[in-house]
Design a protein around this motif. Sequence first.
Motif: not given
Length: 496
Positions: A431-440, A457-463, A484-485
Motif C-alpha cells: 500500500x505504500x512504497x517509496x524511498x527518501x533518496x530522491x531516486x528510484x 503496489x502504490x507509491x507514497x505520495x501524490x503530494x 523518485x516519482x
Amino acid sequence: MRSLSPRTAAAAALTGAICAAGSLAAGTGSALGALGPRAEAGCQVDYATADWGTGFTATVTITNRGPGVDGWTLTYSYTGDQRLANGWNGRWSQSGTTVTVAGESWNAQLAAGASVQAGAQFTYSGTNAPPAAFTLNGTRCDTGGDPTDPPTTPPPDGPAPELEVSGNRFVDSGGNTVRLLGVNRSGGEFACVQGNGIWDGPMDASSVAAIKSWNVNAVRVPLNSDCWLGLDNVDPAYGGTAYRNAVKNYVTLLEENGITPILELHWSHGTWTGYDSHCETANAECQKPMPDAEHAPEFWRQVATAYKADTAVVLDLFNEPYPNNLQVMDYGQSWACWRDGGPACPGLTYEAAGMQDLLDAVRSTGARNVVLVAGNSYSNDLGQWLAQKPSDPTGNLAAAWHSYNFNYCKDASCWDQQLAPVAAQVPLVAGEIGENTCGHSYVDTLMAWLDARGASYLGWTWNTWDCSSGPSLISSYDGTPTAYGAGLRDHLLALP
C-alpha cells in the motif's frame, strides 16, 4: 508512512519492521506434459516503451502460438546505442546490440496460447528505434500492433471495477484478474484536524486526470476518524457531514475515471506517550500505535455503511500498526495485540481495537467490500500475518504491506521469507512504497519483485513535498514527477 504534513514532514522518521525468521518451501507448477524446447508453430511479441529522452523502459509480452515449451529465450537487436541497465521477470543480458531475455524458473513454462511478460530499463543517446524482429527459441515471431504506438493508455473512463478476492488474486465481476497499481493521495488525514481545510492541494477533475496519465488504476486515500465522526476537536467546516461529503465526491470522481478508491484509516484517537510516541494528545493528530476501541470501530461501521453497495471501493483498516515497537510487549504478544486489541495489549495506555474488531465492524453492516489488513511494525512485518490474520466470513481479505528503503525488511531475502508465503495465499498489496533518496533504485527493485508475483503496489505520495523529508512523487499537481516519482511513473507506463 507517517503523514508528512507541511508542519511535520521535516521531523518525521519511520521505524520499520524486524524481518522475522521464516522459511519458504519452493512451489511447483502443474506439469505441462512432454514439452519441447522449441516454439515450432509460431509466436507473437508485443513491444512497448516508456521513453524519457536519455533512457527508457521496454516491456515485451510473449504469446506462444505453438505447442507448450519448457524453457524460453527471446532475442532481438537494437540499431542504436541502447544499453541494458537492469531487467525483471526474466534473465536479461546484452552483447553488442543484441539483447537476450530468458525465462526464470517460475515462468519458464509457456503453455500453448499462454503469454508471459518481462521488462527492462535501458539508457541511450540519439535515436531509440524499436527492434525490427524478435526470435523465440530460434523461431521468428510476429509482432503485435505498431511498435511506434504509445506503449500504454491510462485506465479507461469508469466505472471502476467491482472487486472480490479469488485465491490470491483480485478479480472483477467478469472474473478477470485486477492488480491495484497507483499512488497515495495524502491530506485527508491531517488537514482537517489541523484546521487547514479537508484536503492538501487540488482534488478536482484535472488533478485526477494527471494521476490517471501515469497509468494509475488505484488511489489510496488516507482518512481521519475524528474528522469523519465530527468530534468536538474538529472545526465543523472540515468535519462531520462536510468531510464525509468531500470523501464521497472524491470517491465518485476516481470511480468515474476507472480508478479504484482505497479508503484507509490513517490517524485515530488514543493517548500514547511512551516509546515511539508521535504526539501527546488523545485526538487524532498523529499516528497512533493501534486503532482505538472508542472511535475506530464506529468509524468503520459508518464508512462500510456508506460504501457497502459499492464493491469498487476497497477498505484499508489501519495504516501502520506498531505494537511491536513500543517496548512494552514481546514479539508474540504484539501480534496478539494486533489481532485482538483490548487486554491483549498490555502496557498500552488506551483501549485498542484489534484488526478483528475493525473487520467485524465492517462486516456487521453487510458490506462485502475487499478489506486490506496491514501487518505489524509500521506494516513492514508480515512474519505472523498468516498465522494471526482475522477471520473473515466473506473471504474478501487481503494483506497490506509497506516498504521503504529505510525499513528493516528491505531486501529480497526478507521478501522471500515473509512476503512470498503470504502472496501465495491471499492478494498482497504494498500500500505504500517509496524511498527518501530522491531516486528510484530501491522501488525499481521492489516493483520488479512484486511484478513477478502478481502483487499490487502504490507509491507514497501524490503530494508536492520535499522528497528527502517525505517521499514525494511530484513537484506539481499537473503530474510533473520528482526524480523518485519518475521511476514509478515510467514503470507504470511500461505495464500493459
